[in-house]
Design an enzyme around this catalytic site. Structure first.
Site, PDB file in Angstrom:
ATOM      1  N   ASP A 294       0.859  -1.175   0.000  1.00 62.59           N
ATOM      2  CA  ASP A 294       0.000   0.000   0.000  1.00 62.59           C
ATOM      3  C   ASP A 294       0.900   1.231   0.000  1.00 62.59           C
ATOM      4  O   ASP A 294       2.129   1.138   0.086  1.00 62.59           O
ATOM      5  CB  ASP A 294      -0.953  -0.014   1.203  1.00 62.59           C
ATOM      6  CG  ASP A 294      -2.261   0.707   0.910  1.00 62.59           C
ATOM      7  OD1 ASP A 294      -2.250   1.661   0.105  1.00 62.59           O
ATOM      8  OD2 ASP A 294      -3.291   0.331   1.486  1.00 62.59           O
ATOM      9  N   TYR A 295       0.295   2.393  -0.089  1.00 67.71           N
ATOM     10  CA  TYR A 295       1.006   3.659  -0.267  1.00 67.71           C
ATOM     11  C   TYR A 295       2.032   3.876   0.849  1.00 67.71           C
ATOM     12  O   TYR A 295       1.671   4.105   2.000  1.00 67.71           O
ATOM     13  CB  TYR A 295      -0.024   4.788  -0.275  1.00 67.71           C
ATOM     14  CG  TYR A 295       0.439   6.126  -0.772  1.00 67.71           C
ATOM     15  CD1 TYR A 295       0.194   6.530  -2.084  1.00 67.71           C
ATOM     16  CD2 TYR A 295       1.107   7.004   0.061  1.00 67.71           C
ATOM     17  CE1 TYR A 295       0.592   7.772  -2.543  1.00 67.71           C
ATOM     18  CE2 TYR A 295       1.513   8.255  -0.385  1.00 67.71           C
ATOM     19  CZ  TYR A 295       1.253   8.634  -1.691  1.00 67.71           C
ATOM     20  OH  TYR A 295       1.643   9.874  -2.135  1.00 67.71           O
TER      21      TYR A 295
END
Length: 755
Positions: A294-295
């Site tokens: 994820d980011y």
């Protein structure tokens, strides 16, 4: 020649890591091409393929913290050097073509870029938020809307969407409830698989096929206290029984990528959890695609206190099984040295790169690097009349009629004066909901506009705000009360703004904001009949003038055609048929609350019994239960029949019931089948959804609904985390929600011993 997946396995790090895509996805020529590329690649180029960065070649929409965003010139230089494999969250064909030309023509190996984006519930045509659409209980509808999203997203130059979210959400305080399909395992799995089929279509190489990325692996919906990015402390049984099955259905539907979750599980962040991402995901679940972080989640391993520094974080993530690092840039910075020092085997990097290149080959990027980069398609396939019509249908199908004391539908022929009151009466800024940042707010249809278009005389409608979302308006309540008194019917448009749901929007109190509650109470005091139009991205605890209104509709965030769809429902042009995918509690403090909870050793028998599993201030039940939803007609179930009360180990039983429309209007109902295992080696939920069926009947019409149940439907996770079914007695219900219904029973018998 098509390779069998068994031909595409290698052994490294002492374990088996699957690197082959499912049979039929890749041809021999694809495999040979990837092999040849990997043989030529430097470690820097390999790390580049494992790096996903924000797209600065075209307008970048920032749903996340602005970390490491590069200007277009610098990013172009990185692409030219082969240091980027994927760009995300920019749209527009012209910018994408510029980036792809650099990758294909100017980089040493000419490996095309993958373009990804957060198309969660629409690009330009915005469909209902996923939680709303889950209210349809209709996989076909979800597949059709996902197909329309794919057509638009690929026309805008995307190859992949970071959707669907398949997290089972048990706590309505969590903001990301809005992004999934609710609290039930069965419903989440069915709708997630349907969305993946819709996104990807039947041929991954078509220019309108959009790769799906089911997320977040795993158990993100179980964060403690519903706190975003929080920890998860969970038994292996619950992980495997509640949170992994929807991913299994997503992978079976053909998903070739997935995303590791932000959260930790039992002390290990998912991004660094080799048992989760390799042993379970690749080993047990046989996932054959690649994993995104994820980011900046790999970088965040340092803040977790799990990694010593960024270099260590990159090492942990890649060894765990994260193939592509999103936005942190850790892989391109540290993998070359990690491999050189021996901290990360080159074989591990090769596995990750192979997975990524296989997916690029699977969608035809090597044969056509400019697929989905057609300016003509960009002009003709986005925000089309057909997509807007589908958005209107989906929005109407997503509305749930929670309560109706005969007020609805409104008969426009009577010419009644209608007062539309509330901050969302003519609001266009909060129609779409979170994760719709590509949409144009000016093209959304608000409630007032939708009603005026539908009413024979628009002058019968008056609009008054009464309050803002979170604050009173000077004189606002007085104006609203005056408007209510002058009207025959009041429509109260209240609830959450779209900024109150979504990522990083966990809330301790899931109620109507105080300013709006005061407005609702004042309007209710006029004595005029009130229909509440809730706008929201989660289940809410309702009180006072809201809970006591004559009618209540859950209208969620319905997207581009919200106003038209709500008008269709209010005026009876469309019969409401939505069902709740989440339970509405009596109070915020009941959370986490879900219908398939355990009974405890002291279940509540009646309201008078003390020392039972109940709160001192409220009952341990739902105000509006999972699966609940009314229509404008009257459906009655009867004649429950089981083909046999004995379910043999390798056989099935058929469950039938008759449903009759005894009302005066045509309508649709979702019939639901639930079971309960009375006695088991692990305590079982009070009910579990197993089947559902939608039926549409004319007045007076009847139909027999048929369901089939087998031993597989009765399995659960038992000792040593093994899925088992145990002989014994089971209850079942066929009903219109998770409460009540026609009740039956059967017994599962063991397979006779041989001899």
């Amino acid at each position: 020649m098509i390779l069998d997946r068994r031909d595409l396995l290698i052994r490294t790090l002492g374990g088996v890591l699957a690197i082959g895509l499912p049979r039929g996805v890749l041809a021999q020529t694809d495999v040979e091409r990837v092999d040849a590329l990997i043989a030529k690649m430097t470690i820097e180029e390999k790390a580049g393929q494992m790096t996903c960065l924000a797209d600065s070649f075209r307008p970048f929409n920032p749903p996340n913290p602005q970390v490491g965003i590069q200007d277009a010139r610098r990013l172009a230089d990185e692409v030219r050097k082969g240091r980027v494999g994927c760009l995300f969250n920019g749209i527009g064909v012209a910018g994408a073509r510029r980036a792809q030309e650099i990758a294909v023509r100017d980089s040493r190996l000419g490996i095309p870029l993958l373009f990804a984006g957060d198309v969660i519930h629409g690009l330009k045509t915005i469909f209902p938020v996923p939680l709303a659409e889950a209210s349809s209980f209709d996989p076909d509808l979800c597949q059709r809307t996902a197909r329309a999203m794919a057509v638009e997203a690929t026309a805008a130059g995307l190859h992949l969407t970071f959707a669907p979210m398949v997290d089972v959400a048990r706590d309505q305080r969590w903001g990301r409830v809005v992004e999934g399909a609710g609290e039930d395992v069965t419903l989440t799995g069915l709708l997630s698989a349907a969305r993946i089929r819709g996104f990807q279509g039947r041929d991954l190489r078509r220019d309108d096929s959009l790769l799906a990325c089911p997320k977040h692996f795993a158990a993100y919906g179980a964060v403690a206290a519903g706190l975003e990015y929080g920890n998860v402390d969970i038994s292996d049984e619950t992980l495997r029984e509640t949170h992994l099955p929807p991913f299994g259905q997503a992978f079976a539907a053909g998903a070739l990528t997935t995303m590791a979750a932000f959260n930790e599980i039992n002390g290990v962040p998912a991004t660094a959890d080799r048992e989760l991402l390799t042993d379970i995901l690749r080993g047990e679940m046989q996932f054959r695609g690649f994993v995104f972080s994820d980011y900046t989640a790999d970088e965040e391993l340092v803040a977790h206190g799990f990694a010593q520094d960024d270099r260590d974080a990159a090492r942990l993530a890649v060894l765990a099984g994260v193939d592509m690092s999103m936005q942190s840039g850790l892989y391109i910075r540290y993998l070359p040295d990690l491999v050189k020092s021996g901290a990360v085997p080159m074989a591990t990097v090769d596995v990750a790169v192979r997975r990524i290149l296989y997916v690029k080959a699977a969608i035809g990027l090597f044969d056509n690097p400019y697929r989905s980069l057609d300016e003509a398609a960009e002009k003709t396939r986005i925000f089309t009349p057909a997509h807007r019509a589908l958005a209107r249908e989906a929005a109407a199908r997503s509305v749930v009629l929670l309560k109706n004391d005969g007020l609805l539908p409104i008969d426009p022929a009577r010419g009644q004066k209608i007062a539309l009151i509330g901050p969302f009466a003519d609001d266009t800024a909060n129609l779409y909901g979170p994760w719709a940042f590509y949409g144009d707010p000016g093209k959304g249809v608000d409630i007032a506009t939708g009603l005026r278009a539908a009413l024979p005389d628009g002058a019968t409608l008056t609009v008054t705000h009464g309050s803002a979302v979170n604050a009173p308006i000077d004189g606002g309540i007085a104006q609203a009360v005056a408007a209510a008194k002058a009207a025959d019917i009041v429509l109260l448009a209240i609830g959450e703004s779209q900024a109150m749901s979504g990522e990083a929007q966990s809330r301790t109190v899931i109620e109507i904001p105080p300013a709006q509650q005061a407005l609702a109470d004042a309007v209710a005091a006029t004595g005029k009949p009130v229909a509440v139009l809730l706008r929201h991205g989660r289940a809410l605890a309702l009180h006072g003038g809201v809970a006591n209104a004559q009618a209540i509709l859950a209208t969620w965030f319905l997207g581009s055609q919200a106003g038209h769809a709500i008008a269709d429902i209010l005026l009876g042009r469309v019969d409401p048929s939505g069902k709740l995918p989440v339970s509405f509690p009596w109070e915020s403090g009941q959370e986490p609350f879900y219908y398939d909870r355990k009974s405890t050793g002291r279940p509540v028998v009646d309201d008078r019994t003390e020392y039972k599993a109940r709160y001192a201030t409220t009952d341990n039940s739902a105000r509006f239960p999972f699966g609940h939803g009314l229509t404008y007609t009257d459906f009655v179930l009867d004649r429950l029949t089981l083909s046999d009360t004995a379910l043999r180990w390798d056989a099935a039983i058929e469950v039938t019931a008759r449903i009759t429309n005894k009302g005066k209007r045509k309508g649709s109902e979702v019939v639901q089948l639930y079971t309960r295992d009375r006695v088991a080696s692990r305590t079982r939920p009070i009910r579990e959804l197993k089947r559902m069926a939608r039926v549409t009947l004319a007045p007076g019409e009847s139909r027999t609904i048929r369901f089939s149940l087998s031993r597989r439907d009765l399995e659960f996770v038992g000792a040593k985390s093994q899925r088992i079914a145990e002989p014994g007695a089971f209850d079942l219900w066929v009903g219109q929600s998770s409460v009540g219904g026609l009740k039956g029973a059967f017994t599962l018998y063991a397979l006779p011993e041989a001899g």
